[in-house]
Structures are given as structure tokens and as C-alpha cells.
Design a protein around this motif. Structure first.
Motif, PDB file in Angstrom:
ATOM      1  N   LYS A  19       7.470  14.370   8.646  1.00 54.98           N
ATOM      2  CA  LYS A  19       7.633  12.920   8.535  1.00 54.98           C
ATOM      3  C   LYS A  19       8.536  12.302   9.599  1.00 54.98           C
ATOM      4  O   LYS A  19       9.472  12.943  10.089  1.00 54.98           O
ATOM      5  N   SER A 143       4.388   4.793  12.871  1.00 48.68           N
ATOM      6  CA  SER A 143       3.327   5.750  12.560  1.00 48.68           C
ATOM      7  C   SER A 143       1.994   5.336  13.184  1.00 48.68           C
ATOM      8  O   SER A 143       1.081   6.161  13.297  1.00 48.68           O
ATOM      9  N   ARG A 146       0.577   7.368  15.995  1.00 49.07           N
ATOM     10  CA  ARG A 146      -0.157   8.604  15.673  1.00 49.07           C
ATOM     11  C   ARG A 146      -1.605   8.340  15.280  1.00 49.07           C
ATOM     12  O   ARG A 146      -2.383   9.289  15.166  1.00 49.07           O
ATOM     13  N   MET A 247      15.888   9.279   1.403  1.00 49.17           N
ATOM     14  CA  MET A 247      15.606   7.971   0.791  1.00 49.17           C
ATOM     15  C   MET A 247      16.442   7.780  -0.482  1.00 49.17           C
ATOM     16  O   MET A 247      17.024   6.717  -0.702  1.00 49.17           O
ATOM     17  N   ASP A 283       4.484   9.578   1.059  1.00 52.70           N
ATOM     18  CA  ASP A 283       5.093   8.682   2.036  1.00 52.70           C
ATOM     19  C   ASP A 283       6.034   7.720   1.307  1.00 52.70           C
ATOM     20  O   ASP A 283       6.565   8.051   0.255  1.00 52.70           O
TER      21      ASP A 283
HETATM   22  O1  PMV Z   1       5.297   3.539  10.609  1.00 47.61           O
HETATM   23  P1  PMV Z   1       6.092   3.120   9.400  1.00 47.61           P
HETATM   24  O2  PMV Z   1       7.218   2.237   9.735  1.00 47.61           O
HETATM   25  O3  PMV Z   1       5.184   2.578   8.324  1.00 47.61           O
HETATM   26  O4  PMV Z   1       6.796   4.433   8.797  1.00 47.61           O
HETATM   27  C1  PMV Z   1       6.071   5.470   8.163  1.00 47.61           C
HETATM   28  C2  PMV Z   1       7.003   6.342   7.424  1.00 47.61           C
HETATM   29  C3  PMV Z   1       6.363   7.379   6.529  1.00 47.61           C
HETATM   30  O5  PMV Z   1       5.019   7.054   6.225  1.00 47.61           O
HETATM   31  C4  PMV Z   1       7.140   7.430   5.229  1.00 47.61           C
HETATM   32  C5  PMV Z   1       6.422   8.762   7.171  1.00 47.61           C
HETATM   33  C6  PMV Z   1       5.449   9.005   8.301  1.00 47.61           C
HETATM   34  O6  PMV Z   1       5.830   9.757   9.221  1.00 47.61           O
HETATM   35  O7  PMV Z   1       4.317   8.480   8.279  1.00 47.61           O
END
Ligand code: PMV
Length: 332
Positions: A19, A143, A146, A247, A283
Motif C-alpha cells: 500500500k 494511486s 498505477r 490509520m 483500502d
Molecule cells: O490515491 P489515493 O489518495 O486514493 O490513496 C490510495 C490509498 C490506498 O488505497 C488506501 C492504498 C493504495 O495504495 O491504493
């Protein structure tokens, strides 16, 4: 209207096996640690961006509803960067839809900003390589970086904007895994991940989680490359518990789990102890992502569906990259 510059893109959300939680630089969304994920085929966001000379202001329409305020500002961060790079000054109309519920632990922001990045760059005539599109998507949601490349992906934290992007380390067809998402609540979460990232450093456990992240990522990458489900299961569950420990110990404390989340976690532990290849990860929400080889997905999904508090199970396999759609592209 012949002057309108328009493009449509589709992106999948992704599930992180290692994560991302907490930023070294919140403005640029430079994460505290590297992360690893795979894209979720069958779930998608589709976004059309139209830069138009007749607009006075940017517009964002999500599921037919106009979005203003912070939601619009986040999208504008991506649009502004595209305008700066292309020289285009026109405002944009952004129309977006998902085929899954938003704000529930399926990362809708990942697919949303990946699709926005691709559509906006293409509409403005920018022919950017994947790494540049991943960096662009990252400005909207970490995220989302990715969800630009396909298959199994690593996002290297990097030192700054230039080297913080994601890339594929194994193609989508490398390993037929499935994510059986046990939905226990369709309510939007109380504290979103952008706020949550800002709280991570207030937990005394964050430094330890981050310090051990390279070891966990190497184990997860090795497990994927060798298709070793037992090794993957152990490191994925450890990583999710480390993130939720952070968290749950930040100020204020974030407790995303509900009673039904725990029911699912206990069931998965019992199934694995009995020899079934399953592992869970969560998540920033109460839904439980249960990973298994795709050949087991039907039976795992059926058994999840009858657990107390599970309202729905969505099954996703490993998905490809974000891509542009032309008007005659089959929509599936
Ligand atoms: O990209 P964000 O700000 O929505 O953060 C995602 C955080 C988690 O989903 C909890 C972990 C992850 O790596 O996707």
C-alpha cells in the motif's frame, strides 16, 4: 463546433498489494514508500474531455451531476498541466462515469484520474509516453499513477515529480489472479484518502511501516513473478494490517473496518488455514478485497456472498492499461 478538441479514455481501478499511505510531499503527491498493485478488469471509468473555445470555465460532470468545489479543483490540476504543456488556453468540459460505486473502498479516484490524464493529454494533442501520463494522473490521486500502466505495476516513490511514476513489471496475462470484492457498505467514507495521507505521519507506527516497505515490496514482486500464492498471501495481509495499524493510531484515529469487514477477514483466515488459496486486503474503506487464483473465484465469491453483512460481491481479474477509446471502439 469543429474547433472542439475532444478525446475519450477508459481506465481500470487497481488494488494495491503493497500500500501507499502518507506523502513525503503532499502537493506533488510524492509518496512515503513504493507501492505495488494490479489493475481490476471489468471495473472502469470512462471520461471524455472536450477543450472548447466557447467555454468561460472548466466543467466536470460525474454520472450526470455537475461537480464544483474541491472535486473540480482536483481535476483542474490535471487540466492546467496539460494546458501549460500544450499551449492550449481553452477551458474544458469533462464528462465521466464509472460502472462501480464511488467512495466505498474500490478506488474510484485511481481510474478517474488515469482516464482523465489520458483523455486530457490526447484532446490537447500531446503524445506523451506512459511515464509522463502516470505522473500526470498522480497529480489528481496518487494511486491513479498505477492505473495508467497495465497488469502488475510498481509505483516508485522517486525523489520528486520527474521520477515518481508507475510501470508494468509483469503483464496482465502473467498470472490469472482474481479480486473478489466483498462489499459491506456502499456508503461514502467519512475521511477520504487525501485527508488520510496527511494524518499518516501523526502515527508513531508510520516510520516503522515505511522503513520495512522495501522488504515487503521485494517479497510481493518475487511472489508475483514466481506465481507463489502462499508467499503473496502472507505479505499482502501483513502490509494491509500495517497500513490499518497506522490509520488506527493516527490523530484523529481512522477506523475504516466495520463488523462485517472482520467477519470476512476471519472467514478468509479460516479458509486459508484449511488449505484454500485466499488472502485479504482493505483500502481506505470497509470493503474486503479477497484475492485468489482466478480458477477459485466463483466458489470464493459464492462463499463470500453468504457471510453476514456482505451485500454484494464483485469479481475482477487482472486488467490492462488505461487506453484511449475511439467512437468505434467496442465498449466493454
Ligand atoms: O490515491 P489515493 O489518495 O486514493 O490513496 C490510495 C490509498 C490506498 O488505497 C488506501 C492504498 C493504495 O495504495 O491504493
Amino acid at each position: 463546433m469543429s474547433q472542439v478538441r475532444r478525446a475519450t479514455a477508459q481506465a481500470h481501478p487497481n488494488i494495491a498489494l503493497i500500500k501507499y499511505w502518507g506523502n513525503r510531499d503532499a502537493y506533488w503527491r510524492i509518496p512515503a514508500n513504493d507501492s505495488l498493485s494490479f489493475n481490476l478488469a471489468g471495473l472502469w471509468t470512462r471520461t471524455t474531455v472536450a477543450f472548447r473555445p466557447d467555454l468561460d470555465a472548466d466543467r466536470l460532470v460525474l454520472h450526470g451531476r455537475e461537480v464544483t468545489g474541491p472535486g473540480l479543483a482536483r481535476a483542474q490540476r490535471v487540466l492546467d498541466r496539460v494546458r501549460a504543456a500544450s499551449g492550449l488556453t481553452w477551458r474544458a468540459e469533462v464528462v465521466s462515469e464509472n460502472n462501480f460505486p464511488m467512495g466505498t473502498g474500490i478506488a474510484s479516484s485511481a481510474s478517474a484520474f488515469a482516464a482523465l490524464a489520458l483523455a486530457a493529454a490526447a484532446a490537447a494533442g500531446l503524445d506523451w509516453p506512459e511515464a509522463a501520463l502516470s505522473r500526470l494522473a498522480r497529480l489528481g490521486s496518487g494511486s491513479a499513477a498505477r492505473s495508467v500502466p497495465g497488469g502488475f505495476v510498481i509505483w516508485r516513490a522517486g525523489q520528486g515529480d520527474e521520477d515518481s511514476f508507475a510501470y508494468t513489471f509483469a503483464a496482465a496475462d502473467h498470472w490469472a489472479l482474481a479480486d473478489c470484492i466483498a462489499i459491506v457498505s456502499a456508503r461514502p467514507k467519512a475521511v477520504g484518502s487525501s485527508q488520510g495521507h496527511d494524518l499518516a505521519a501523526t502515527s508513531p507506527l508510520q516510520a516503522a511501516r515505511v522503513a520495512d516497505a522495501p522488504r515487503r515490496l521485494a517479497l510481493a514482486q518475487d511472489a508475483v513473478l514466481r506465481r507463489d500464492f502462499a508467499q503473496l498471501a502472507e505479505v499482502v495481509e501483513l502490509d494491509t494490517h500495517l497500513m490499518h495499524a497506522v490509520m488506527q493510531t493516527s490523530q484523529p484515529r481512522l477506523l475504516y473496518w466495520q463488523a462485517a469487514s472482520l467477519e470476512v477477514m476471519h472467514a478468509v483466515r479460516a479458509w486459508r488455514a484449511a488449505g484454500r488459496p485466499v488472502a485479504y486486503t482493505l483500502d481506505a474503506g470497509p470493503n474486503v478485497h479477497v484475492l485468489c487464483p482466478a480458477t477459485h473465484a466463483d466458489s470464493v465469491a459464492a462463499d463470500l456472498a453468504v457471510l453476514p453483512g456482505v451485500t454484494e460481491v464483485r469479481v475482477a481479474t487482472v486488467g490492462g492499461p488505461a487506453r484511449l477509446l475511439s467512437d468505434d471502439t467496442p465498449r466493454n
